[in-house]
Design an enzyme around this catalytic site. Structure first.
Site, PDB file in Angstrom:
ATOM      1  N   GLY A  22      27.492  40.997  46.603  1.00  0.00           N
ATOM      2  CA  GLY A  22      28.958  41.211  46.817  1.00  0.00           C
ATOM      3  C   GLY A  22      29.469  42.516  46.159  1.00  0.00           C
ATOM      4  N   GLY A  23      28.439  43.483  46.089  1.00  0.00           N
ATOM      5  CA  GLY A  23      28.944  44.735  45.378  1.00  0.00           C
ATOM      6  C   GLY A  23      29.703  45.683  46.152  1.00  0.00           C
ATOM      7  N   ASP A  66      23.548  38.564  54.371  1.00  0.00           N
ATOM      8  CA  ASP A  66      24.547  37.192  53.916  1.00  0.00           C
ATOM      9  C   ASP A  66      23.695  36.650  52.822  1.00  0.00           C
ATOM     10  OD1 ASP A  66      25.737  34.650  53.508  1.00  0.00           O
ATOM     11  OD2 ASP A  66      26.232  34.561  55.565  1.00  0.00           O
ATOM     12  N   ASN A  92      27.194  38.476  41.700  1.00  0.00           N
ATOM     13  CA  ASN A  92      28.422  38.379  41.960  1.00  0.00           C
ATOM     14  C   ASN A  92      29.293  37.830  43.091  1.00  0.00           C
ATOM     15  OD1 ASN A  92      31.401  40.003  41.375  1.00  0.00           O
ATOM     16  ND2 ASN A  92      30.824  40.834  43.373  1.00  0.00           N
ATOM     17  N   SER A 143      33.766  32.050  36.139  1.00  0.00           N
ATOM     18  CA  SER A 143      35.226  32.342  36.220  1.00  0.00           C
ATOM     19  C   SER A 143      35.945  31.519  35.024  1.00  0.00           C
ATOM     20  CB  SER A 143      35.953  31.828  37.474  1.00  0.00           C
ATOM     21  OG  SER A 143      37.163  31.881  37.415  1.00  0.00           O
ATOM     22  N   TYR A 156      36.405  25.314  43.710  1.00  0.00           N
ATOM     23  CA  TYR A 156      36.019  26.653  42.983  1.00  0.00           C
ATOM     24  C   TYR A 156      35.665  26.189  41.514  1.00  0.00           C
ATOM     25  CZ  TYR A 156      36.597  31.369  41.351  1.00  0.00           C
ATOM     26  OH  TYR A 156      36.201  32.589  40.919  1.00  0.00           O
ATOM     27  N   LYS A 160      32.082  27.167  39.687  1.00  0.00           N
ATOM     28  CA  LYS A 160      32.163  28.236  38.669  1.00  0.00           C
ATOM     29  C   LYS A 160      31.499  27.581  37.322  1.00  0.00           C
ATOM     30  CE  LYS A 160      32.775  31.896  40.996  1.00  0.00           C
ATOM     31  NZ  LYS A 160      31.797  32.961  41.105  1.00  0.00           N
ATOM     32  N   ILE A 189      41.494  38.963  37.812  1.00  0.00           N
ATOM     33  CA  ILE A 189      41.417  40.302  38.217  1.00  0.00           C
ATOM     34  C   ILE A 189      41.773  40.849  39.439  1.00  0.00           C
ATOM     35  CG2 ILE A 189      39.465  41.976  38.284  1.00  0.00           C
ATOM     36  CD1 ILE A 189      39.520  40.745  35.478  1.00  0.00           C
TER      37      ILE A 189
HETATM   38  N1  LIG Z   1      39.233  38.376  41.204  1.00  0.00           N
HETATM   39  C1  LIG Z   1      39.267  37.422  40.309  1.00  0.00           C
HETATM   40  O1  LIG Z   1      40.430  37.227  39.790  1.00  0.00           O
HETATM   41  C2  LIG Z   1      38.199  36.720  39.915  1.00  0.00           C
HETATM   42  C3  LIG Z   1      38.246  36.115  38.508  1.00  0.00           C
HETATM   43  C4  LIG Z   1      37.116  35.196  38.117  1.00  0.00           C
HETATM   44  C5  LIG Z   1      35.888  35.052  38.836  1.00  0.00           C
HETATM   45  N2  LIG Z   1      35.973  36.062  39.849  1.00  0.00           N
HETATM   46  C6  LIG Z   1      34.632  36.056  40.559  1.00  0.00           C
HETATM   47  O2  LIG Z   1      34.293  37.360  40.801  1.00  0.00           O
HETATM   48  C7  LIG Z   1      33.344  37.487  42.039  1.00  0.00           C
HETATM   49  C8  LIG Z   1      34.084  38.776  42.890  1.00  0.00           C
HETATM   50  O3  LIG Z   1      35.465  38.548  43.105  1.00  0.00           O
HETATM   51  P1  LIG Z   1      36.202  39.520  43.739  1.00  0.00           P
HETATM   52  O4  LIG Z   1      37.724  39.213  43.356  1.00  0.00           O
HETATM   53  O5  LIG Z   1      35.879  40.913  43.475  1.00  0.00           O
HETATM   54  O6  LIG Z   1      36.081  39.289  45.179  1.00  0.00           O
HETATM   55  P2  LIG Z   1      36.402  40.034  46.676  1.00  0.00           P
HETATM   56  O7  LIG Z   1      36.496  39.150  47.872  1.00  0.00           O
HETATM   57  O8  LIG Z   1      37.333  41.153  46.571  1.00  0.00           O
HETATM   58  O9  LIG Z   1      34.880  40.945  46.943  1.00  0.00           O
HETATM   59  C9  LIG Z   1      33.883  40.040  47.250  1.00  0.00           C
HETATM   60  C10 LIG Z   1      32.706  40.839  47.963  1.00  0.00           C
HETATM   61  O10 LIG Z   1      31.598  39.741  48.195  1.00  0.00           O
HETATM   62  C11 LIG Z   1      31.144  40.073  49.455  1.00  0.00           C
HETATM   63  N3  LIG Z   1      30.711  38.589  49.960  1.00  0.00           N
HETATM   64  C12 LIG Z   1      31.200  37.631  50.376  1.00  0.00           C
HETATM   65  N4  LIG Z   1      30.609  36.677  50.837  1.00  0.00           N
HETATM   66  C13 LIG Z   1      29.115  37.193  50.726  1.00  0.00           C
HETATM   67  C14 LIG Z   1      28.001  36.603  51.162  1.00  0.00           C
HETATM   68  N5  LIG Z   1      27.806  35.338  51.753  1.00  0.00           N
HETATM   69  N6  LIG Z   1      26.934  37.458  50.971  1.00  0.00           N
HETATM   70  C15 LIG Z   1      26.916  38.573  50.585  1.00  0.00           C
HETATM   71  N7  LIG Z   1      28.358  39.200  50.053  1.00  0.00           N
HETATM   72  C16 LIG Z   1      29.259  38.361  50.410  1.00  0.00           C
HETATM   73  C17 LIG Z   1      32.506  40.328  50.448  1.00  0.00           C
HETATM   74  O11 LIG Z   1      32.126  41.020  51.451  1.00  0.00           O
HETATM   75  C18 LIG Z   1      32.942  41.390  49.141  1.00  0.00           C
HETATM   76  O12 LIG Z   1      32.622  42.591  49.352  1.00  0.00           O
HETATM   77  C19 LIG Z   1      33.411  36.182  42.649  1.00  0.00           C
HETATM   78  O13 LIG Z   1      32.454  35.509  42.339  1.00  0.00           O
HETATM   79  C20 LIG Z   1      34.667  35.422  42.165  1.00  0.00           C
HETATM   80  O14 LIG Z   1      34.416  34.284  42.392  1.00  0.00           O
HETATM   81  C21 LIG Z   1      37.029  36.735  40.470  1.00  0.00           C
END
Ligand SMILES: NC(=O)c1ccc[n+]([C@@H]2O[C@H](COP(=O)([O-])OP(=O)(O)OC[C@H]3O[C@@H](n4cnc5c(N)ncnc54)[C@H](O)[C@@H]3O)[C@@H](O)[C@H]2O)c1
Length: 254
Positions: A22-23, A66, A92, A143, A156, A160, A189
């Site tokens: 998910g980078g 995926d 991630n 999280s 969720y 986590k 975030i």
């Molecule tokens: N944003 C926040 O507030 C927050 C807080 C705590 C934890 N997190 C965790 O951080 C991580 C990233 O969050 P974010 O807000 O950057 O998410 P985002 O939705 O902005 O980005 C996620 C990325 O993961 C990719 N993705 C989704 N499903 C996928 C799959 N099955 N296979 C491969 N790639 C896949 C998406 O295409 C996207 O590029 C997640 O695990 C989320 O639970 C986020």
């Protein structure tokens, strides 16, 4: 006195290979960028085909993948390891659609959430370890929702929290192989994913944009804060740290 390695050497990841799931967006994109800056050869595994553009901009490789599909995940890990060795895995990729009240959450929804947020992290680590015979570092993104729960995000929070157990168990088993396994619990975030979920979360009583800087530091959560913590855990600075949950939330859970 024993000569200590320089800090700049300890954060230098030249010659190391890293995979970030998910980078391509948000936190994952920030992590990929910092790992490239530190010298690592980074592969971004993302389900979104458009992410190849970001990968090119960062001088990273792209694996369209995926991570819930075993063959695609295996191929991405193999690509990142260049068929020989992998040093860093950042688990991630995750989703966080709100669920509404417990009574309205279907089994299918819970299964989907656990499959991506937990099972795929487990599988990615298992595959990556095959290429970590020289040791390595795995960083799992959890999280703060694992620590304090939350109405309307029950599935969720459950997923986590499981990531923390997974991290500690893997750290124990893999420690003797010099593979360190740690987790990060980000606070709120500001990412694209958060923006997409913002309205639905508000309906469930969670106003993420009110919460985004509602921490003792009064600083908005930026993806780069999580990238810096990941770089620390992935590098030799954290040589004696494994099985740890690093909370990066501006103090919101303090
Ligand atoms: N944003 C926040 O507030 C927050 C807080 C705590 C934890 N997190 C965790 O951080 C991580 C990233 O969050 P974010 O807000 O950057 O998410 P985002 O939705 O902005 O980005 C996620 C990325 O993961 C990719 N993705 C989704 N499903 C996928 C799959 N099955 N296979 C491969 N790639 C896949 C998406 O295409 C996207 O590029 C997640 O695990 C989320 O639970 C986020």
């Amino acid at each position: 006195m024993e000569k200590l390695p320089k800090i700049s050497e300890m954060v230098n990841l030249s010659g190391k290979r890293a995979l970030v799931t998910g980078g391509g967006k948000g936190i994952g994109a920030a992590i990929s960028s910092r790992l490239v800056e530190a010298g690592a050869e980074v592969t971004i595994a993302d389900v979104d085909p458009e992410i190849h553009i970001l990968a090119e901009e960062l001088s990273a490789s792209f694996a369209k993948c995926d991570i819930t599909v075993p063959e695609q995940l295996k191929a991405a890990v193999q690509q990142a390891a260049d068929g020989s060795s992998l040093d860093i895995l950042v688990n991630n990729a995750g989703i966080y659609p709100p669920t509404g009240p417990i009574a309205e959450v279907s089994d299918d929804f819970v299964t989907k959430m656990l499959d991506l947020n937990v099972r795929a992290q487990y599988s990615a680590s298992r595959e990556a370890v095959n290429y970590m015979s020289n040791g390595g570092s795995i960083v799992n993104i959890s999280s703060i929702a694992a620590l304090r729960g939350g109405a309307s995000i029950t599935a969720y929070s459950t997923s986590k929290a499981a990531v923390i157990g997974l991290t500690k168990a893997f750290a124990n088993e893999l420690g003797p192989k010099k593979i360190r396994v740690n987790a990060i619990a980000p606070g709120i975030i500001d990412t694209e994913g958060l923006a997409e979920q913002g309205a639905a979360l508000k309906e469930g009583g969670i106003d993420v944009y009110a919460a985004i800087a509602a921490n003792p530091l009064r600083i908005s959560g930026d993806p780069d804060y999580i990238a810096r913590a990941t770089l620390f855990l992935a590098s030799d600075l954290a040589e004696f740290i494994t099985g740890h949950l690093l909370v990066v939330d501006g103090g919101s859970t303090a």
